[in-house]
Scaffold this motif. Structure first.
Motif, mmCIF file in Angstrom:
data_model
loop_
_atom_site.group_PDB
_atom_site.id
_atom_site.type_symbol
_atom_site.label_atom_id
_atom_site.label_comp_id
_atom_site.label_asym_id
_atom_site.label_seq_id
_atom_site.Cartn_x
_atom_site.Cartn_y
_atom_site.Cartn_z
ATOM 1 N N LYS A 22 37.047 41.965 53.893
ATOM 2 C CA LYS A 22 36.956 43.334 53.411
ATOM 3 C C LYS A 22 37.152 43.363 51.900
ATOM 4 N N ALA A 23 36.248 43.990 51.231
ATOM 5 C CA ALA A 23 36.347 44.073 49.772
ATOM 6 C C ALA A 23 37.525 44.961 49.387
ATOM 7 N N PRO A 24 38.302 44.561 48.369
ATOM 8 C CA PRO A 24 39.431 45.397 47.937
ATOM 9 C C PRO A 24 38.933 46.721 47.375
ATOM 10 N N SER A 25 39.731 47.731 47.568
ATOM 11 C CA SER A 25 39.365 49.044 47.045
ATOM 12 C C SER A 25 39.509 49.056 45.531
ATOM 13 N N LEU A 26 38.911 50.046 44.921
ATOM 14 C CA LEU A 26 39.007 50.179 43.470
ATOM 15 C C LEU A 26 40.463 50.384 43.044
ATOM 16 N N VAL A 27 41.213 51.130 43.857
ATOM 17 C CA VAL A 27 42.632 51.354 43.552
ATOM 18 C C VAL A 27 43.402 50.041 43.593
ATOM 19 N N ASP A 28 43.148 49.228 44.627
ATOM 20 C CA ASP A 28 43.834 47.942 44.738
ATOM 21 C C ASP A 28 43.509 47.036 43.555
ATOM 22 N N LEU A 29 42.261 47.049 43.133
ATOM 23 C CA LEU A 29 41.869 46.236 41.982
ATOM 24 C C LEU A 29 42.607 46.683 40.721
ATOM 25 N N CYS A 30 42.721 47.994 40.551
ATOM 26 C CA CYS A 30 43.423 48.532 39.377
ATOM 27 C C CYS A 30 44.905 48.170 39.409
ATOM 28 N N VAL A 31 45.514 48.281 40.595
ATOM 29 C CA VAL A 31 46.929 47.943 40.727
ATOM 30 C C VAL A 31 47.154 46.462 40.439
ATOM 31 N N ASN A 32 46.310 45.614 41.003
ATOM 32 C CA ASN A 32 46.449 44.173 40.776
ATOM 33 C C ASN A 32 46.296 43.825 39.300
ATOM 34 N N LEU A 33 45.360 44.485 38.638
ATOM 35 C CA LEU A 33 45.152 44.241 37.212
ATOM 36 C C LEU A 33 46.373 44.685 36.405
ATOM 37 N N ALA A 34 46.939 45.826 36.789
ATOM 38 C CA ALA A 34 48.130 46.323 36.094
ATOM 39 C C ALA A 34 49.314 45.384 36.293
ATOM 40 N N VAL A 35 49.470 44.858 37.501
ATOM 41 C CA VAL A 35 50.564 43.935 37.787
ATOM 42 C C VAL A 35 50.415 42.654 36.968
ATOM 43 N N GLU A 36 49.193 42.159 36.874
ATOM 44 C CA GLU A 36 48.945 40.938 36.107
ATOM 45 C C GLU A 36 49.224 41.133 34.615
ATOM 46 N N ASN A 37 49.122 42.369 34.151
ATOM 47 C CA ASN A 37 49.313 42.661 32.725
ATOM 48 C C ASN A 37 50.495 43.602 32.498
ATOM 49 N N VAL A 38 51.487 43.517 33.377
ATOM 50 C CA VAL A 38 52.598 44.465 33.329
ATOM 51 C C VAL A 38 53.378 44.370 32.018
#
Length: 202
Positions: free
Chosen positions: A7-23
């Protein structure tokens, strides 16, 4: 054989993951939804969370960050100190944010260290005055000075400060920056008055 599609990640999940990586680059999060911050901010270090709190203007983040500050408080000062604060708030029927409690504890340790340093200087000054200007402490301390110093180092006050520092400074490379008393938060003028009330109670 059929292959199951991921299942492809949702746009929200992608944004959250990106924010976590650049916290570490996050600052003012005033426009970010709380349910997203609840997923992002637990990945912050103490310094990163403090930076976000200081950078965010016009918004109270405590609904998300209060539990995080409680965790940092317990890690820094120990479970016993944390439980003592909880019990005191329960008895006095008051409630403070854990960020405020964390800041107050840092101030308490700093003040205790300053008092300790002042008392040590006073001990040496008294010995200098008693021994005269020609007396060299490095070559031969008097028995009186040695006894006074040993009694002082064994005092409950010194032991309490040592215990607080042991909990507050776990030996990590970041301990010095973690123990710096944070500056006041922009846009949060009520913080200083709350801190004064907090210091009187705790």
């Amino acid at each position: 054989m059929l292959r199951t599609k991921r299942k492809a990640p949702s746009l929200v999940d992608l944004c959250v993951n990106l924010a976590v990586e650049n916290v570490k680059y996050l600052g003012d999060v005033g426009e970010t939804d709380l349910h997203l911050l609840d997923r992002i901010l637990p990945h912050c270090t103490l310094d990163q969370l403090m930076h976000i709190e200081k950078s965010t203007v016009g918004r109270d983040l405590s609904s998300v960050t209060d539990k995080l500050w409680k965790t940092f408080y317990e890690k820094q000062f120990g479970e016993r100190s944390t439980n003592l604060v909880i019990e005191r708030m329960r008895q006095k029927k008051v409630s403070f944010r854990w960020l405020q409690l964390y800041e107050a504890k840092l101030k308490e340790i700093a003040e205790a260290e300053n008092k300790l340093a002042a008392r040590i200087r006073q001990l040496y000054k008294k010995e200098d005055d008693r021994s005269g200007p020609g007396y060299n402490l490095s070559n031969g301390k008097s028995n009186l000075m040695k006894k006074a110093k040993m009694d002082f180092l064994k005092s409950r006050e010194v032991q309490n400060i040592a215990a607080m520092k042991k909990n507050a400074l776990p030996g990590s490379s970041r301990s010095s920056s973690m123990m710096k008393p944070p500056s006041s938060f922009p846009g949060k003028s009520s913080a200083s008055s709350n801190m004064k009330s907090l210091e009187r109670r705790f």
